[in-house]
Design a protein around this motif. Structure first.
Motif, PDB file in Angstrom:
ATOM      1  N   GLY A   1       5.471  -8.775  -1.687  1.00 10.38           N
ATOM      2  CA  GLY A   1       4.212  -8.062  -1.460  1.00 10.38           C
ATOM      3  C   GLY A   1       4.280  -6.597  -1.829  1.00 10.38           C
ATOM      4  O   GLY A   1       3.349  -5.848  -1.558  1.00 10.38           O
TER       5      GLY A   1
ATOM      6  N   ARG B   1      -0.116   2.041  -4.681  1.00  6.72           N
ATOM      7  CA  ARG B   1      -0.969   0.965  -4.164  1.00  6.72           C
ATOM      8  C   ARG B   1      -0.939   0.902  -2.640  1.00  6.72           C
ATOM      9  O   ARG B   1      -0.494  -0.081  -2.052  1.00  6.72           O
ATOM     10  CB  ARG B   1      -0.516  -0.383  -4.760  1.00  6.72           C
ATOM     11  CG  ARG B   1      -0.720  -0.505  -6.275  1.00  6.72           C
ATOM     12  CD  ARG B   1      -2.197  -0.570  -6.656  1.00  6.72           C
ATOM     13  NE  ARG B   1      -2.881  -1.641  -5.925  1.00  6.72           N
ATOM     14  CZ  ARG B   1      -2.907  -2.918  -6.315  1.00  6.72           C
ATOM     15  NH1 ARG B   1      -2.310  -3.272  -7.425  1.00  6.72           N
ATOM     16  NH2 ARG B   1      -3.546  -3.817  -5.606  1.00  6.72           N
TER      17      ARG B   1
ATOM     18  N   ASN C   1      -0.519 -14.678  -4.880  1.00 12.19           N
ATOM     19  CA  ASN C   1      -0.545 -15.815  -3.948  1.00 12.19           C
ATOM     20  C   ASN C   1      -1.435 -16.964  -4.416  1.00 12.19           C
ATOM     21  O   ASN C   1      -1.156 -18.118  -4.166  1.00 12.19           O
ATOM     22  CB  ASN C   1      -0.883 -15.378  -2.511  1.00 12.19           C
ATOM     23  CG  ASN C   1      -2.209 -14.665  -2.417  1.00 12.19           C
ATOM     24  OD1 ASN C   1      -3.069 -14.804  -3.301  1.00 12.19           O
ATOM     25  ND2 ASN C   1      -2.393 -13.883  -1.362  1.00 12.19           N
TER      26      ASN C   1
ATOM     27  N   GLN D   1      -1.186  -1.719   3.319  1.00 11.82           N
ATOM     28  CA  GLN D   1      -2.064  -1.904   4.461  1.00 11.82           C
ATOM     29  C   GLN D   1      -2.176  -3.372   4.881  1.00 11.82           C
ATOM     30  O   GLN D   1      -2.364  -3.674   6.058  1.00 11.82           O
ATOM     31  CB  GLN D   1      -3.450  -1.358   4.136  1.00 11.82           C
ATOM     32  CG  GLN D   1      -3.964  -0.444   5.227  1.00 11.82           C
ATOM     33  CD  GLN D   1      -4.761   0.719   4.700  1.00 11.82           C
ATOM     34  OE1 GLN D   1      -5.538   0.588   3.742  1.00 11.82           O
ATOM     35  NE2 GLN D   1      -4.597   1.864   5.335  1.00 11.82           N
ATOM     36  N   GLN D   2      -2.047  -4.274   3.880  1.00 15.69           N
ATOM     37  CA  GLN D   2      -2.154  -5.707   4.172  1.00 15.69           C
ATOM     38  C   GLN D   2      -0.864  -6.288   4.740  1.00 15.69           C
ATOM     39  O   GLN D   2      -0.814  -7.458   5.084  1.00 15.69           O
ATOM     40  CB  GLN D   2      -2.494  -6.484   2.891  1.00 15.69           C
ATOM     41  CG  GLN D   2      -3.857  -6.148   2.303  1.00 15.69           C
ATOM     42  CD  GLN D   2      -3.965  -6.633   0.869  1.00 15.69           C
ATOM     43  OE1 GLN D   2      -3.346  -7.619   0.488  1.00 15.69           O
ATOM     44  NE2 GLN D   2      -4.746  -5.932   0.063  1.00 15.69           N
ATOM     45  N   MET D   3       0.230  -5.482   4.757  1.00 14.19           N
ATOM     46  CA  MET D   3       1.512  -6.047   5.180  1.00 14.19           C
ATOM     47  C   MET D   3       1.910  -5.555   6.556  1.00 14.19           C
ATOM     48  O   MET D   3       1.473  -4.524   7.009  1.00 14.19           O
ATOM     49  CB  MET D   3       2.679  -5.650   4.274  1.00 14.19           C
ATOM     50  CG  MET D   3       2.460  -5.670   2.855  1.00 14.19           C
ATOM     51  SD  MET D   3       3.942  -5.175   1.970  1.00 14.19           S
ATOM     52  CE  MET D   3       5.292  -5.855   2.887  1.00 14.19           C
ATOM     53  N   GLU D   4       2.833  -6.282   7.108  1.00 15.88           N
ATOM     54  CA  GLU D   4       3.462  -5.952   8.385  1.00 15.88           C
ATOM     55  C   GLU D   4       4.872  -5.489   8.031  1.00 15.88           C
ATOM     56  O   GLU D   4       5.709  -6.294   7.662  1.00 15.88           O
ATOM     57  CB  GLU D   4       3.506  -7.273   9.146  1.00 15.88           C
ATOM     58  CG  GLU D   4       3.407  -7.376  10.648  1.00 15.88           C
ATOM     59  CD  GLU D   4       2.552  -6.402  11.419  1.00 15.88           C
ATOM     60  OE1 GLU D   4       3.098  -5.365  11.824  1.00 15.88           O
ATOM     61  OE2 GLU D   4       1.371  -6.710  11.659  1.00 15.88           O
TER      62      GLU D   4
ATOM     63  N   LYS E   1      -4.501 -13.143  -7.791  1.00 11.59           N
ATOM     64  CA  LYS E   1      -3.390 -12.460  -7.131  1.00 11.59           C
ATOM     65  C   LYS E   1      -2.196 -13.388  -7.166  1.00 11.59           C
ATOM     66  O   LYS E   1      -2.356 -14.598  -7.321  1.00 11.59           O
ATOM     67  CB  LYS E   1      -3.740 -12.150  -5.661  1.00 11.59           C
ATOM     68  CG  LYS E   1      -4.933 -11.229  -5.474  1.00 11.59           C
ATOM     69  CD  LYS E   1      -4.538  -9.768  -5.628  1.00 11.59           C
ATOM     70  CE  LYS E   1      -5.741  -8.862  -5.752  1.00 11.59           C
ATOM     71  NZ  LYS E   1      -6.529  -8.799  -4.524  1.00 11.59           N
TER      72      LYS E   1
ATOM     73  N   THR F   1       5.088   1.694  -3.824  1.00 12.27           N
ATOM     74  CA  THR F   1       3.893   1.005  -3.350  1.00 12.27           C
ATOM     75  C   THR F   1       3.012   1.961  -2.539  1.00 12.27           C
ATOM     76  O   THR F   1       1.782   1.969  -2.689  1.00 12.27           O
ATOM     77  CB  THR F   1       4.277  -0.222  -2.496  1.00 12.27           C
ATOM     78  OG1 THR F   1       5.238  -1.007  -3.205  1.00 12.27           O
ATOM     79  CG2 THR F   1       3.056  -1.072  -2.185  1.00 12.27           C
TER      80      THR F   1
ATOM     81  N   ASP G   1      -3.160   0.212  -0.732  1.00 16.39           N
ATOM     82  CA  ASP G   1      -3.904  -0.971  -0.272  1.00 16.39           C
ATOM     83  C   ASP G   1      -2.969  -2.152  -0.015  1.00 16.39           C
ATOM     84  O   ASP G   1      -3.195  -2.951   0.893  1.00 16.39           O
ATOM     85  CB  ASP G   1      -4.990  -1.353  -1.286  1.00 16.39           C
ATOM     86  CG  ASP G   1      -4.415  -1.654  -2.670  1.00 16.39           C
ATOM     87  OD1 ASP G   1      -3.722  -0.767  -3.236  1.00 16.39           O
ATOM     88  OD2 ASP G   1      -4.646  -2.764  -3.181  1.00 16.39           O
ATOM     89  N   LEU G   2      -1.906  -2.271  -0.829  1.00  9.96           N
ATOM     90  CA  LEU G   2      -0.959  -3.383  -0.633  1.00  9.96           C
ATOM     91  C   LEU G   2      -0.178  -3.224   0.672  1.00  9.96           C
ATOM     92  O   LEU G   2       0.076  -4.192   1.377  1.00  9.96           O
ATOM     93  CB  LEU G   2       0.032  -3.466  -1.806  1.00  9.96           C
ATOM     94  CG  LEU G   2      -0.527  -3.882  -3.165  1.00  9.96           C
ATOM     95  CD1 LEU G   2       0.575  -3.885  -4.220  1.00  9.96           C
ATOM     96  CD2 LEU G   2      -1.188  -5.254  -3.085  1.00  9.96           C
TER      97      LEU G   2
END
Ligand code: 9WO
Length: 246
Positions: A173, A219, A96, A224-227, A94, A215, A221-222
């Motif tokens: 992100g 995606r 990161n 969901q991982q962010m704020e 990924k 997004t 899923d991307l």
């Protein structure tokens, strides 16, 4: 940043530093790529680099002695590097992980061929296993080239400020927003009006909204991982409302 690549096909991997951004970074001395071929560490007349698997079956593995001799030689020159084996069994790459690799240390990328390498080499010599995606290719070389390219882009100074790494997809992100160039109409399809008006605040707002919307569609899923902050939440709400209307 120094990257050493262990491969039976050094000329294939060399191509990654012959073009574009990576080539310029290498010329500027920001990145140094060293290629190592286990075949140069063979001792038999036929320079054998493959061997049969215990337990039988089709396919071959990389021959152990030349590979270990090659790894030892690389380590002499680059003792503190992280040694990464590219394989479908690896941790999924990924952005990161790439960004971390650039900050932390030099890299040794080990490319497998045939059916791969002896498990004990993974145990004793390999620090991490990386995968570029859930598919099988013919060897680790193309994956190593992907790593070299992605890592080099993140080295400070490798990109002109024209295309700085902060503008890259994933830096926030999110996926990238759509882009348009001339002509203004292609087969009846027009450039979005907002991009023609020169109002940079409106344009930035539109781009952020499109990136969020793309997004969300492609995606989730991307997301969901962010704020998301309140402004982003508002933009995404607008995008969803507009896409339901259309
Ligand atoms: C070859 C093969 C032949 C017959 C039966 C089973 C077989 N499995 C394989 C195989 O998985 N070969 C790999 C080829 C061995 C390790 C290097 N190769 C590789 C690396 N293929 N795909 C990658 C890879 C690396 C990083 N990210 C995605 C894929």
């Amino acid at each position: 940043m120094r990257i050493d690549v262990i491969t039976l096909f050094p000329e294939l991997v060399r191509a990654v530093i012959e073009y574009g951004v990576v080539s310029r970074a290498a010329e500027k001395g920001l990145m140094q790529l060293n290629l190592w071929n286990p075949r140069d560490y063979t001792k038999d007349k036929h320079r054998t680099v493959d061997d049969r698997p215990y337990g039988g079956g089709p396919g071959m593995l990389m021959k152990v002695e030349p590979l270990l001799a090659c790894i030892a030689d690389v380590r002499l020159q680059n003792p503190d590097a992280l040694l990464v084996y590219l394989s479908p069994q690896g941790k999924l790459l990924k952005q990161n992980l790439i960004n971390q690799a650039v900050l932390s240390q030099n890299l040794i990328l080990l490319c497998g061929r045939y059916e791969g390498i002896d498990e004990r080499i993974i145990q004793q010599e390999v620090d991490e296993e990386w995968s570029i995606g859930d598919y099988v290719i013919s060897g680790g070389e193309l994956a190593a080239m992907v790593c070299v390219d992605a890592i080099t882009r993140q080295i400070p100074g490798a990109l002109g400020h024209e295309d700085s790494a902060e503008l890259d997809s994933f830096s926030a992100g999110l996926l990238d927003c759509p882009h348009y160039t001339r002509p203004e109409t292609i087969n009846g399809l027009k450039v979005p009006e907002v991009l023609l008006n020169g109002n940079h605040k409106l344009i930035q707002n539109w781009r952020d909204k499109q990136a969020l919307g793309k997004t969300w569609k492609q995606r989730p899923d991307l997301l969901q991982q962010m704020e998301l902050d309140d402004r982003q939440k508002g933009l995404l709400k607008e995008f969803i409302a507009e896409s339901e209307k259309a």
